[in-house]
Write an enzyme that holds these catalytic residues in place. Structure first.
Site, PDB file in Angstrom:
ATOM      1  N   LYS A  79       0.870  -1.181   0.000  1.00 54.04           N
ATOM      2  CA  LYS A  79       0.000   0.000   0.000  1.00 54.04           C
ATOM      3  C   LYS A  79       0.897   1.217   0.000  1.00 54.04           C
ATOM      4  O   LYS A  79       1.816   1.324   0.806  1.00 54.04           O
ATOM      5  CB  LYS A  79      -0.838  -0.013   1.289  1.00 54.04           C
ATOM      6  CG  LYS A  79      -1.792   1.151   1.412  1.00 54.04           C
ATOM      7  CD  LYS A  79      -3.136   0.778   0.843  1.00 54.04           C
ATOM      8  CE  LYS A  79      -4.071   1.948   0.682  1.00 54.04           C
ATOM      9  NZ  LYS A  79      -3.774   2.815  -0.457  1.00 54.04           N
ATOM     10  N   LYS A 115       5.470   2.502  -2.857  1.00 50.39           N
ATOM     11  CA  LYS A 115       5.411   3.917  -3.252  1.00 50.39           C
ATOM     12  C   LYS A 115       5.678   3.954  -4.743  1.00 50.39           C
ATOM     13  O   LYS A 115       6.297   3.050  -5.301  1.00 50.39           O
ATOM     14  CB  LYS A 115       6.491   4.719  -2.521  1.00 50.39           C
ATOM     15  CG  LYS A 115       6.171   6.189  -2.383  1.00 50.39           C
ATOM     16  CD  LYS A 115       5.093   6.419  -1.353  1.00 50.39           C
ATOM     17  CE  LYS A 115       4.999   7.812  -0.857  1.00 50.39           C
ATOM     18  NZ  LYS A 115       4.164   7.917   0.338  1.00 50.39           N
ATOM     19  N   THR A 199      -6.345  11.989   9.009  1.00 50.94           N
ATOM     20  CA  THR A 199      -5.002  12.125   9.589  1.00 50.94           C
ATOM     21  C   THR A 199      -5.075  12.934  10.877  1.00 50.94           C
ATOM     22  O   THR A 199      -4.503  12.565  11.916  1.00 50.94           O
ATOM     23  CB  THR A 199      -4.050  12.793   8.575  1.00 50.94           C
ATOM     24  OG1 THR A 199      -4.008  11.985   7.398  1.00 50.94           O
ATOM     25  CG2 THR A 199      -2.640  12.942   9.139  1.00 50.94           C
ATOM     26  N   ASN A 230      -4.405  21.017   5.023  1.00 44.99           N
ATOM     27  CA  ASN A 230      -5.352  19.931   5.274  1.00 44.99           C
ATOM     28  C   ASN A 230      -5.219  19.404   6.710  1.00 44.99           C
ATOM     29  O   ASN A 230      -6.213  19.300   7.442  1.00 44.99           O
ATOM     30  CB  ASN A 230      -5.103  18.804   4.254  1.00 44.99           C
ATOM     31  CG  ASN A 230      -5.983  17.607   4.517  1.00 44.99           C
ATOM     32  OD1 ASN A 230      -5.718  16.815   5.417  1.00 44.99           O
ATOM     33  ND2 ASN A 230      -7.058  17.475   3.786  1.00 44.99           N
ATOM     34  N   SER A 358      -7.606   4.658   4.688  1.00 39.97           N
ATOM     35  CA  SER A 358      -7.402   4.035   3.367  1.00 39.97           C
ATOM     36  C   SER A 358      -7.674   2.528   3.454  1.00 39.97           C
ATOM     37  O   SER A 358      -8.269   1.935   2.555  1.00 39.97           O
ATOM     38  CB  SER A 358      -5.959   4.222   2.900  1.00 39.97           C
ATOM     39  OG  SER A 358      -5.823   5.407   2.197  1.00 39.97           O
TER      40      SER A 358
HETATM   41  P1  NAD Z   1      -0.859  21.245   3.006  1.00 40.32           P
HETATM   42  O1  NAD Z   1      -0.049  21.626   1.824  1.00 40.32           O
HETATM   43  O2  NAD Z   1      -2.336  21.118   2.881  1.00 40.32           O
HETATM   44  O3  NAD Z   1      -0.586  22.293   4.203  1.00 40.32           O
HETATM   45  C1  NAD Z   1       0.687  22.712   4.597  1.00 40.32           C
HETATM   46  C2  NAD Z   1       0.510  23.924   5.502  1.00 40.32           C
HETATM   47  O4  NAD Z   1       1.784  24.298   6.007  1.00 40.32           O
HETATM   48  C3  NAD Z   1      -0.051  25.161   4.787  1.00 40.32           C
HETATM   49  O5  NAD Z   1      -0.981  25.795   5.644  1.00 40.32           O
HETATM   50  C4  NAD Z   1       1.176  26.042   4.617  1.00 40.32           C
HETATM   51  O6  NAD Z   1       0.834  27.423   4.563  1.00 40.32           O
HETATM   52  C5  NAD Z   1       1.907  25.712   5.908  1.00 40.32           C
HETATM   53  N1  NAD Z   1       3.303  26.078   5.872  1.00 40.32           N
HETATM   54  C6  NAD Z   1       4.206  25.993   4.855  1.00 40.32           C
HETATM   55  N2  NAD Z   1       5.386  26.510   5.251  1.00 40.32           N
HETATM   56  C7  NAD Z   1       5.227  26.907   6.533  1.00 40.32           C
HETATM   57  C8  NAD Z   1       6.075  27.497   7.487  1.00 40.32           C
HETATM   58  N3  NAD Z   1       7.342  27.783   7.203  1.00 40.32           N
HETATM   59  N4  NAD Z   1       5.581  27.747   8.703  1.00 40.32           N
HETATM   60  C9  NAD Z   1       4.293  27.461   9.008  1.00 40.32           C
HETATM   61  N5  NAD Z   1       3.445  26.916   8.157  1.00 40.32           N
HETATM   62  C10 NAD Z   1       3.909  26.638   6.931  1.00 40.32           C
HETATM   63  O7  NAD Z   1      -0.209  19.893   3.552  1.00 40.32           O
HETATM   64  P2  NAD Z   1      -0.881  18.820   4.520  1.00 40.32           P
HETATM   65  O8  NAD Z   1      -1.537  17.771   3.701  1.00 40.32           O
HETATM   66  O9  NAD Z   1      -1.641  19.518   5.585  1.00 40.32           O
HETATM   67  O10 NAD Z   1       0.429  18.128   5.129  1.00 40.32           O
HETATM   68  C11 NAD Z   1       1.164  18.735   6.178  1.00 40.32           C
HETATM   69  C12 NAD Z   1       2.211  17.761   6.697  1.00 40.32           C
HETATM   70  O11 NAD Z   1       1.567  16.567   7.138  1.00 40.32           O
HETATM   71  C13 NAD Z   1       3.258  17.306   5.676  1.00 40.32           C
HETATM   72  O12 NAD Z   1       4.450  17.055   6.363  1.00 40.32           O
HETATM   73  C14 NAD Z   1       2.676  15.999   5.171  1.00 40.32           C
HETATM   74  O13 NAD Z   1       3.690  15.151   4.624  1.00 40.32           O
HETATM   75  C15 NAD Z   1       2.127  15.449   6.455  1.00 40.32           C
HETATM   76  N6  NAD Z   1       1.102  14.418   6.284  1.00 40.32           N
HETATM   77  C16 NAD Z   1      -0.063  14.703   5.632  1.00 40.32           C
HETATM   78  C17 NAD Z   1      -1.036  13.721   5.511  1.00 40.32           C
HETATM   79  C18 NAD Z   1      -2.357  14.024   4.865  1.00 40.32           C
HETATM   80  O14 NAD Z   1      -3.272  13.209   5.010  1.00 40.32           O
HETATM   81  N7  NAD Z   1      -2.529  15.153   4.179  1.00 40.32           N
HETATM   82  C19 NAD Z   1      -0.812  12.434   6.039  1.00 40.32           C
HETATM   83  C20 NAD Z   1       0.398  12.169   6.696  1.00 40.32           C
HETATM   84  C21 NAD Z   1       1.334  13.184   6.812  1.00 40.32           C
END
Ligand code: NAD
Length: 424
Positions: A79, A115, A199, A230, A358
């Site tokens: 996965k 992946k 998440t 998100n 998922s």
């Molecule tokens: P996203 O792109 O929706 O949001 C990222 C956020 O971080 C935005 O609000 C952006 O403005 C902010 N950001 C960027 N640079 C910044 C800074 N220097 N200081 C403060 N804020 C800043 O991404 P996401 O999906 O919310 O993912 C965020 C993290 O969570 C990533 O590391 C991602 O790998 C991890 N993650 C996400 C998921 C998921 O389901 N979306 C699952 C596991 C892990």
């Protein structure tokens, strides 16, 4: 060879690979693994590159490169996400696939890890070209994916719309409906309820367990959340709706703080109008660096990797750090937190709620079921609480950091499956 060289830094989550995989050597030695066990973990089971043609809007044919790595499937079908990125390499895909194996094992869902991706900058493609690239890639790998082989999902620069093209192309090739071939689908095409915030919600279930261990009542706890995308926005919203005092939030353009607590529904409206949380009335504008060391009980990095490091870790005042982002804490900071008695709940547990839902989506598809939101949430809670307590117990017994305990648990589970299969 995944665990021995980790110096490739070209997209944000290479840091994740560096952090996790650099600890593996020590974890293997803590566990006293045999050379057979090491060899078995060190190689992906299947790793391949495809080249496929796409007719561009100009009428010209362009060849694209795609990779897929199915690292280990001892515990179940592989996965893992599909990403579109111009700097993607097969080595990076291998590392990310191995991390998926570990994550699925830590939360104990019946999946191995994989992946994949296409070497492309999606921002340079028209919508039609993006669709043709997705379909071309799936045609090239169709024999190697499937509900009982390998199940793709969204990742960097791939979304629900791309998951639909994957579904449609695969079903055209097979000549039948196969919804469980991909997850992250819209509800109308057999996606799962609660996926969009899974998440964040999964992380909050873990947080509630962590609070019990440090004897902190959520009514008294203040929270700071870095990142308002998100994951961060949903986390702040759910915390606010559940009575937590969220005192600070931030995005790439600004950070705000209010000791008495922010009304997160108003902050969300403010961000919709202004494109940033900065400048929210009644709150103080601060920097992202100030947010990380603010006077909060719970710190939730939910933006980028490498945010908590040797430069700021000693100034962190939180009692709990919940890693919703991937690899927001460096190894140095992790060690400093351990010295200071700060509980760090590592990403591999804290942000696994997405892959858990998922799994529920795949399971619903296989059984032609549609679960109510309440059922998805109840089962997510159960998986996350169990995973946290499994890791916490090992951490206390082994007197080690929680990240280390999580990886040890994952490696033991993978090797146990290999042994049961007779591969060891
Ligand atoms: P996203 O792109 O929706 O949001 C990222 C956020 O971080 C935005 O609000 C952006 O403005 C902010 N950001 C960027 N640079 C910044 C800074 N220097 N200081 C403060 N804020 C800043 O991404 P996401 O999906 O919310 O993912 C965020 C993290 O969570 C990533 O590391 C991602 O790998 C991890 N993650 C996400 C998921 C998921 O389901 N979306 C699952 C596991 C892990």
């Amino acid at each position: 060879m995944v665990s021995r060289k980790h110096d490739r830094i070209h997209v944000d989550d290479t840091i994740l690979c560096k952090l996790c995989l650099s600890e593996l050597g020590e974890i293997y030695s803590d566990l006293g693994l045999t050379s057979d066990e090491l060899d078995l973990l060190d190689m992906p089971r299947r790793s391949f590159t495809v080249h496929f043609p796409v007719r561009m809007d100009s009428g010209k044919i362009k060849m694209f490169v795609g990779h897929r790595v199915q690292y280990n499937d001892a515990r179940g079908p592989s996965k893992g996400g599909l990403r579109f990125h111009p700097e993607l390499t097969i080595d990076h895909v291998k590392d990310l696939a191995f991390l998926m194996v570990l994550k699925c094992a830590v939360v104990n869902i019946p999946f191995g890890g994989s992946k994949g991706g296409v070497v492309v900058n999606p921002k340079e493609l028209s919508r039609n070209e993006l669709e043709q690239v997705t379909r071309g890639y799936i045609r090239a790998i169709a024999d190697y994916i499937g509900p009982f082989k390998d199940i793709p999902a969204p990742d960097v620069y791939t979304d629900e719309k791309i998951m639909v093209w994957i579904l449609d192309e695969y079903e055209r090739i097979k000549g039948m409906h196969v919804p469980a071939v991909v997850t992250g689908k819209p509800l109308e095409l057999q996606g799962s309820r609660a996926r969009s915030y899974s998440t964040s919600l999964g992380g909050i279930y873990v947080l509630e367990e962590a609070l019990k261990k440090v004897d902190l009542d959520k009514k008294d706890a203040s929270v700071a959340v870095q990142g308002f995308g998100n994951v961060g926005e949903n986390a702040a919203r759910i915390l606010f709706e559940n009575g937590y005092r969220v005192i600070a939030v931030s995005d790439s353009r600004g950070a705000i703080l209010s000791e008495s607590g922010l009304d997160i529904s108003e902050v969300i409206r403010h961000k919709e109008r202004n494109g940033t949380v900065g400048g929210f009335g009644g709150a103080e504008n601060i920097t992202n660096e100030e947010l990380l060391v603010s006077n909060c009980d719970i710190l939730i990095p939910a933006a980028l990797s490498d945010q908590l490091n040797a430069n700021n870790a000693r100034d962190v005042k939180a009692k709990i750090v919940l890693e919703l982002a991937n690899a927001p804490t460096t190894t140095e900071a992790d060690e400093i937190f351990s010295e200071k008695g700060i509980m760090l709940v590592p990403d591999v547990v804290a942000n696994a709620g997405g892959v858990v839902v998922s799994y529920f989506e795949w399971s619903q598809n296989l059984n032609s079921e549609y679960w109510e939101e309440e059922k998805v949430i109840r089962r997510l809670k159960n998986v996350m609480i169990t995973a946290f307590n499994d890791v916490y117990t090992l951490c206390i017994e082994g007197k080690c950091r929680m990240r280390r305990a999580a990886y040890q648990l994952a490696v033991k589970r993978i090797l146990r499956a290999e042994r049961l299969r007779g591969n060891l």
